[in-house]
Design an enzyme around this catalytic site. Structure first.
Site, PDB file in Angstrom:
ATOM      1  N   TYR A   1       7.507 -10.872 -16.262  1.00 14.64           N
ATOM      2  CA  TYR A   1       6.444 -10.073 -15.650  1.00 14.64           C
ATOM      3  C   TYR A   1       5.076 -10.509 -16.189  1.00 14.64           C
ATOM      4  O   TYR A   1       4.143 -10.750 -15.419  1.00 14.64           O
ATOM      5  CB  TYR A   1       6.681  -8.587 -15.929  1.00 14.64           C
TER       6      TYR A   1
ATOM      7  N   SER B   1       2.358   2.748  -2.489  1.00 13.77           N
ATOM      8  CA  SER B   1       2.229   3.617  -3.658  1.00 13.77           C
ATOM      9  C   SER B   1       1.215   3.023  -4.634  1.00 13.77           C
ATOM     10  O   SER B   1       0.709   1.924  -4.425  1.00 13.77           O
ATOM     11  CB  SER B   1       3.592   3.780  -4.351  1.00 13.77           C
ATOM     12  N   GLY B   2       0.923   3.756  -5.682  1.00 12.95           N
ATOM     13  CA  GLY B   2       0.101   3.273  -6.786  1.00 12.95           C
ATOM     14  C   GLY B   2      -1.294   2.821  -6.406  1.00 12.95           C
ATOM     15  O   GLY B   2      -1.964   3.420  -5.557  1.00 12.95           O
ATOM     16  N   ILE B   3      -1.728   1.743  -7.048  1.00 15.11           N
ATOM     17  CA  ILE B   3      -3.072   1.204  -6.851  1.00 15.11           C
ATOM     18  C   ILE B   3      -3.293   0.803  -5.400  1.00 15.11           C
ATOM     19  O   ILE B   3      -4.358   1.038  -4.831  1.00 15.11           O
ATOM     20  CB  ILE B   3      -3.316  -0.008  -7.782  1.00 15.11           C
ATOM     21  N   GLY B   4      -2.295   0.200  -4.771  1.00 15.70           N
ATOM     22  CA  GLY B   4      -2.431  -0.233  -3.385  1.00 15.70           C
ATOM     23  C   GLY B   4      -2.678   0.928  -2.447  1.00 15.70           C
ATOM     24  O   GLY B   4      -3.540   0.865  -1.557  1.00 15.70           O
TER      25      GLY B   4
ATOM     26  N   SER C   1      -2.609  -7.253 -15.214  1.00 12.72           N
ATOM     27  CA  SER C   1      -2.197  -6.293 -16.219  1.00 12.72           C
ATOM     28  C   SER C   1      -2.540  -6.848 -17.593  1.00 12.72           C
ATOM     29  O   SER C   1      -2.612  -8.065 -17.782  1.00 12.72           O
ATOM     30  CB  SER C   1      -0.676  -6.081 -16.109  1.00 12.72           C
TER      31      SER C   1
ATOM     32  N   ALA D   1       0.817  -1.209   0.000  1.00 15.57           N
ATOM     33  CA  ALA D   1       0.000   0.000   0.000  1.00 15.57           C
ATOM     34  C   ALA D   1       0.854   1.264   0.000  1.00 15.57           C
ATOM     35  O   ALA D   1       0.341   2.337   0.227  1.00 15.57           O
ATOM     36  CB  ALA D   1      -0.929  -0.008   1.202  1.00 15.57           C
TER      37      ALA D   1
END
Length: 173
Positions: free
Chosen positions: A148, A3-6, A122, A1
């Site tokens: 990835y 950064s980003g989506i989290g 993704s 959590a």
């Protein structure tokens, strides 16, 4: 959590009144988010399975049931490397660690009347392939994006199987 989506999900869920247990790799970034949502941070590096087990213990120490688990870990490593656990780094960070965490916490989800598991992926998953004889891409030349993409595909397959296994148990995946 951290950064980003989290981070965005943690902040929105907390704003909606949920108790959010935040975890991440970076203590600095995680501390800010944890303070904002009003819980203690749970630091864990998914490149270390001992950290994943410690994270599960930390969750268990804070709650008796979970209404949701959001699996969002995603790393893109440009070079091939093994973790201290002996797994290819991208495979462990993006897939294996979340799988282990889920298995360690499934019973907490089952204790809630209705619960949910969310696995982010993704569009790269469309380019991944799963070779059951070489899940960690050790026999082929390492290609970072392919590694990835394959882990993102594995996440989709994981959540589909989880949904099948937990069907009728009050858990949506």
């Amino acid at each position: 959590a951290g950064s980003g989506i989290g981070r965005a999900a943690a902040l929105q869920l907390a704003a909606a009144g949920a108790t959010v247990l935040v975890h991440g790799r970076s203590p600095e970034r995680l501390a800010e988010v944890a303070h904002t949502v009003g819980t203690d941070p749970l630091q864990a590096d998914f490149a270390k399975l001992a950290d994943v087990r410690r994270l599960a213990d930390g969750v268990r120490a804070r709650t008796e049931c979970l209404h949701a688990i959001l699996h969002n870990a995603g790393a893109f490593h440009r070079s091939h490397a093994l973790t201290e656990d002996g797994h290819e780094r991208t495979f462990q960070t993006n897939y294996l660690a979340s799988f282990l965490l889920q298995m360690l916490l499934n019973d907490l989800l089952l204790r809630a009347s209705h619960s949910r598991v969310v696995v982010t992926s993704s569009v790269a998953a469309r380019l991944g392939t799963v070779d059951l004889e070489d899940l960690e891409l050790t026999t082929r030349p390492y290609r970072p994006f392919f590694s990835y993409a394959t882990t993102r595909l594995l996440g989709i397959l994981f959540v589909r199987e989880l949904r099948r296994r937990l069907s009728g148990a009050g858990v949506t995946a």
